[in-house]
Design an enzyme around this catalytic site. Structure first.
Site, PDB file in Angstrom:
ATOM      1  N   GLY A 124       0.809  -1.221   0.000  1.00 13.10           N
ATOM      2  CA  GLY A 124       0.000   0.000   0.000  1.00 13.10           C
ATOM      3  C   GLY A 124       0.839   1.266   0.000  1.00 13.10           C
ATOM      4  O   GLY A 124       0.972   1.929   1.038  1.00 13.10           O
ATOM      5  N   ILE A 157      -4.167  -0.593  -5.379  1.00 16.00           N
ATOM      6  CA  ILE A 157      -3.525  -1.597  -4.528  1.00 16.00           C
ATOM      7  C   ILE A 157      -3.891  -3.006  -5.006  1.00 16.00           C
ATOM      8  O   ILE A 157      -5.045  -3.454  -4.864  1.00 16.00           O
ATOM      9  CB  ILE A 157      -3.902  -1.390  -3.033  1.00 16.00           C
ATOM     10  CG1 ILE A 157      -3.639   0.081  -2.623  1.00 16.00           C
ATOM     11  CG2 ILE A 157      -3.131  -2.374  -2.159  1.00 16.00           C
ATOM     12  CD1 ILE A 157      -2.230   0.597  -2.892  1.00 16.00           C
ATOM     13  N   ILE A 336       0.497 -10.631 -36.251  1.00 21.27           N
ATOM     14  CA  ILE A 336       0.706 -11.901 -36.961  1.00 21.27           C
ATOM     15  C   ILE A 336      -0.613 -12.689 -37.052  1.00 21.27           C
ATOM     16  O   ILE A 336      -0.931 -13.284 -38.065  1.00 21.27           O
ATOM     17  CB  ILE A 336       1.816 -12.726 -36.253  1.00 21.27           C
ATOM     18  CG1 ILE A 336       3.176 -12.046 -36.467  1.00 21.27           C
ATOM     19  CG2 ILE A 336       1.837 -14.181 -36.747  1.00 21.27           C
ATOM     20  CD1 ILE A 336       4.298 -12.577 -35.603  1.00 21.27           C
ATOM     21  N   GLU A 362       4.752  -0.677 -10.510  1.00 26.63           N
ATOM     22  CA  GLU A 362       6.060  -0.811  -9.819  1.00 26.63           C
ATOM     23  C   GLU A 362       7.108   0.136 -10.406  1.00 26.63           C
ATOM     24  O   GLU A 362       8.293  -0.199 -10.496  1.00 26.63           O
ATOM     25  CB  GLU A 362       6.508  -2.273  -9.776  1.00 26.63           C
ATOM     26  CG  GLU A 362       5.471  -3.107  -9.028  1.00 26.63           C
ATOM     27  CD  GLU A 362       5.991  -4.332  -8.339  1.00 26.63           C
ATOM     28  OE1 GLU A 362       7.198  -4.393  -8.060  1.00 26.63           O
ATOM     29  OE2 GLU A 362       5.173  -5.230  -8.072  1.00 26.63           O
TER      30      GLU A 362
HETATM   31  N1  CAA Z   1      17.383   1.728  -2.201  1.00 28.84           N
HETATM   32  C1  CAA Z   1      17.598   2.300  -0.985  1.00 28.84           C
HETATM   33  N2  CAA Z   1      17.379   3.609  -0.717  1.00 28.84           N
HETATM   34  C2  CAA Z   1      16.943   4.364  -1.746  1.00 28.84           C
HETATM   35  C3  CAA Z   1      16.709   3.840  -3.036  1.00 28.84           C
HETATM   36  C4  CAA Z   1      16.957   2.468  -3.241  1.00 28.84           C
HETATM   37  N3  CAA Z   1      16.745   1.900  -4.424  1.00 28.84           N
HETATM   38  N4  CAA Z   1      16.261   4.844  -3.835  1.00 28.84           N
HETATM   39  C5  CAA Z   1      16.229   5.954  -3.089  1.00 28.84           C
HETATM   40  N5  CAA Z   1      16.629   5.653  -1.822  1.00 28.84           N
HETATM   41  C6  CAA Z   1      16.789   6.587  -0.699  1.00 28.84           C
HETATM   42  C7  CAA Z   1      17.742   7.722  -1.079  1.00 28.84           C
HETATM   43  O1  CAA Z   1      19.079   7.367  -0.838  1.00 28.84           O
HETATM   44  C8  CAA Z   1      17.264   8.854  -0.185  1.00 28.84           C
HETATM   45  O2  CAA Z   1      17.769   8.668   1.108  1.00 28.84           O
HETATM   46  P1  CAA Z   1      18.769   9.792   1.778  1.00 28.84           P
HETATM   47  O3  CAA Z   1      17.960  11.067   1.768  1.00 28.84           O
HETATM   48  O4  CAA Z   1      19.042   9.236   3.127  1.00 28.84           O
HETATM   49  O5  CAA Z   1      19.937   9.851   0.876  1.00 28.84           O
HETATM   50  C9  CAA Z   1      15.756   8.616  -0.095  1.00 28.84           C
HETATM   51  O6  CAA Z   1      15.540   7.232  -0.430  1.00 28.84           O
HETATM   52  C10 CAA Z   1      14.971   9.510  -1.036  1.00 28.84           C
HETATM   53  O7  CAA Z   1      15.425   9.212  -2.354  1.00 28.84           O
HETATM   54  P2  CAA Z   1      15.221  10.204  -3.567  1.00 28.84           P
HETATM   55  O8  CAA Z   1      15.686  11.568  -3.166  1.00 28.84           O
HETATM   56  O9  CAA Z   1      15.838   9.567  -4.764  1.00 28.84           O
HETATM   57  O10 CAA Z   1      13.617  10.262  -3.684  1.00 28.84           O
HETATM   58  P3  CAA Z   1      12.686  10.896  -4.762  1.00 28.84           P
HETATM   59  O11 CAA Z   1      11.541  11.527  -4.057  1.00 28.84           O
HETATM   60  O12 CAA Z   1      13.456  11.701  -5.734  1.00 28.84           O
HETATM   61  O13 CAA Z   1      12.040   9.584  -5.479  1.00 28.84           O
HETATM   62  C11 CAA Z   1      11.884   7.813  -7.082  1.00 28.84           C
HETATM   63  C12 CAA Z   1      12.764   8.661  -6.153  1.00 28.84           C
HETATM   64  C13 CAA Z   1      12.846   6.800  -7.697  1.00 28.84           C
HETATM   65  C14 CAA Z   1      11.216   8.644  -8.154  1.00 28.84           C
HETATM   66  C15 CAA Z   1      10.796   7.066  -6.251  1.00 28.84           C
HETATM   67  O14 CAA Z   1       9.828   7.958  -5.755  1.00 28.84           O
HETATM   68  C16 CAA Z   1      10.104   5.978  -7.025  1.00 28.84           C
HETATM   69  O15 CAA Z   1      10.626   4.868  -7.177  1.00 28.84           O
HETATM   70  N6  CAA Z   1       8.866   6.250  -7.538  1.00 28.84           N
HETATM   71  C17 CAA Z   1       8.068   5.238  -8.168  1.00 28.84           C
HETATM   72  C18 CAA Z   1       7.180   4.593  -7.149  1.00 28.84           C
HETATM   73  C19 CAA Z   1       6.730   3.237  -7.571  1.00 28.84           C
HETATM   74  O16 CAA Z   1       7.477   2.462  -8.156  1.00 28.84           O
HETATM   75  N7  CAA Z   1       5.489   2.910  -7.239  1.00 28.84           N
HETATM   76  C20 CAA Z   1       4.974   1.631  -7.516  1.00 28.84           C
HETATM   77  C21 CAA Z   1       3.810   1.384  -6.637  1.00 28.84           C
HETATM   78  S1  CAA Z   1       3.770  -0.214  -6.014  1.00 28.84           S
HETATM   79  C22 CAA Z   1       3.087  -1.197  -7.198  1.00 28.84           C
HETATM   80  O17 CAA Z   1       2.848  -0.823  -8.317  1.00 28.84           O
HETATM   81  C23 CAA Z   1       2.912  -2.586  -6.694  1.00 28.84           C
HETATM   82  C24 CAA Z   1       1.753  -3.312  -7.228  1.00 28.84           C
HETATM   83  O18 CAA Z   1       0.767  -3.420  -6.553  1.00 28.84           O
HETATM   84  C25 CAA Z   1       1.834  -4.036  -8.521  1.00 28.84           C
END
Ligand code: CAA
Length: 379
Positions: A124, A157, A336, A362
């Protein structure tokens, strides 16, 4: 580099392939048409150890590693994409709980997830106004004595209406990623209101719902990891989840290619089977080549995770390339098949609908490119 599978990986792949063929494939079209949750199919996956492939045996998992997990998702997705997303999210939630919950919470939830005593697990994170920008979520959790009180709403979700346990991200501090924590909320929790399933284009046997939390209380032990650590936990889980979606896309594309090859050998036009024509041959050759590239990218990301190495960039590359490739493959499969590809008498129509969301959920393709580029430029 050794590309051979070991004995465990072969066994898991074979088990998943058998269940896919015997139990999933015969009913995939019907449950998609009826929007019917694959309860018995999930039960079969639980019995075969496929709901906790990378989960310790002590918690009911099969402890077979990430490569095995990827192979299993691919086999399941080739037969039924709806079942594969239910399986993938349940595995992701089980792993997340294993990694960060209290011992008591692990024992309470993980065996029920892996054995299918819970119909599924749910993740969630997304909200109506916060999908790609997950750090902007608004759901709040306030501490009251030894309880947390959750208020807010979630959107998109997967399995949210059937899940035994849902990981819910909520704001416990200020704005941005650092103010977010993660909680375990049981599916029957008081104050959790579930909206009717969305009417979706594909993966229609996998329910997708909105959730509302109205003073939903959870105990202190329901906090996953530390207060304020929730966003990182979401990112860690999504890194692994993206290997799951990449594996799923590989499975759907393989099914589209297999169907296309069979049809090319059978369908006659101008006195020959259509596989005799270069126009079709080139399509099949491109589909097969891209599929192989996607498969290897996906296995590489899985292997890095299994070795405990960093794999964020590789998981995003695998998810980006595999999902885009699989969309192209399914479009070509419909082409196809011609008119027969546009009706639901043949499965390629369902593959095309099912595959569409793999570039969206995701983390969209745009978000994967952002992750890859940030990794190249700033890590
Ligand atoms: N592993 C560990 N830590 C991480 C990380 C990773 N892969 N990526 C970022 N972080 C940490 C960063 O290091 C940072 O920590 P610090 O401040 O301590 O350095 C913190 O997280 C914030 O990171 P960002 O500044 O990079 O954050 P952001 O706001 O710029 O967002 C983003 C980054 C990649 C865009 C992220 O928001 C993202 O992945 N968005 C997409 C969300 C997503 O995939 N949603 C899917 C929903 S779930 C789903 O679909 C499941 C389903 O039911 C099928």
């Amino acid at each position: 580099m050794d590309l051979r599978l070991d004995e465990t990986q072969e066994m898991v792949q074979e088990t998943a392939r058998r269940i896919a063929k015997d139990i999933l494939a015969p009913r995939a079209a019907e449950i998609d048409r009826n929007h019917q949750f694959p309860k018995e199919q999930i039960q079969a996956l639980g019995e075969a150890g496929l709901l906790g492939v990378n989960v310790p045996e002590s918690l009911g998992g099969s402890e077979a590693g990430v490569v095995s997990y990827s192979l299993a998702v691919t086999e399941i997705a080739a037969a039924c994409a709806s079942t594969s997303v239910t399986m993938a999210v349940t595995n992701m939630v089980a792993e997340l709980i294993c990694g960060f919950a209290t011992e008591e919470m692990k024992r309470r939830h993980v065996p029920k997830l892996t054995s299918a005593q819970y119909a599924a697990g749910a993740f969630g994170l997304s909200e109506p106004q916060a999908g790609s920008d997950a750090g902007a979520l608004k759901t709040r959790a306030e501490k009251k004595g030894d309880r947390w009180i959750i208020n807010g709403s979630k959107q998109w979700i997967t399995s949210g209406n059937v899940a035994g346990v849902i990981v819910v991200w909520a704001r416990t501090g200020g704005p941005g990623p650092k103010g977010i924590s993660a909680f375990l909320v049981e599916g029957d929790a008081k104050g959790l209101i579930v909206a009717p399933p969305e009417s979706k284009m594909g993966q229609r046997a996998s329910p997708t719902v909105g959730l509302t939390f109205e003073d939903c209380e959870v105990p202190a032990e329901a906090l996953l990891g530390e207060e304020g650590q929730g966003f990182k936990l979401a990112m860690i889980a999504l890194d692994g989840g993206r290997i799951g979606v990449a594996s799923q896309a590989v499975g759907i594309a393989r099914a589209a290619l297999d169907a296309s090859v069979a049809y090319a050998l059978e369908r006659q036009a101008f006195g020959k089977n259509i596989g005799s024509f270069q126009a079709i041959q080139w399509k099949l050759a491109d589909m097969a080549t891209e599929l192989e590239a996607a498969r290897l990218l996906t296995l590489q990301a899985a292997k890095l995770k299994e070795m405990g190495r960093r794999f964020t960039r590789e998981a995003s590359m695998a998810k980006l390339f595999s999902s885009e490739m699989a969309n192209r493959a399914c479009l070509e499969a419909v082409q196809i098949y011609g008119g027969y590809g546009y009706v639901d008498d043949f499965p390629v129509e369902r593959y095309l609908r099912d595959v569409r969301t793999t570039t969206i959920y995701e983390g969209s393709s745009e978000i994967q490119r952002l992750v890859i580029a940030r990794n190249l430029l700033f890590d």
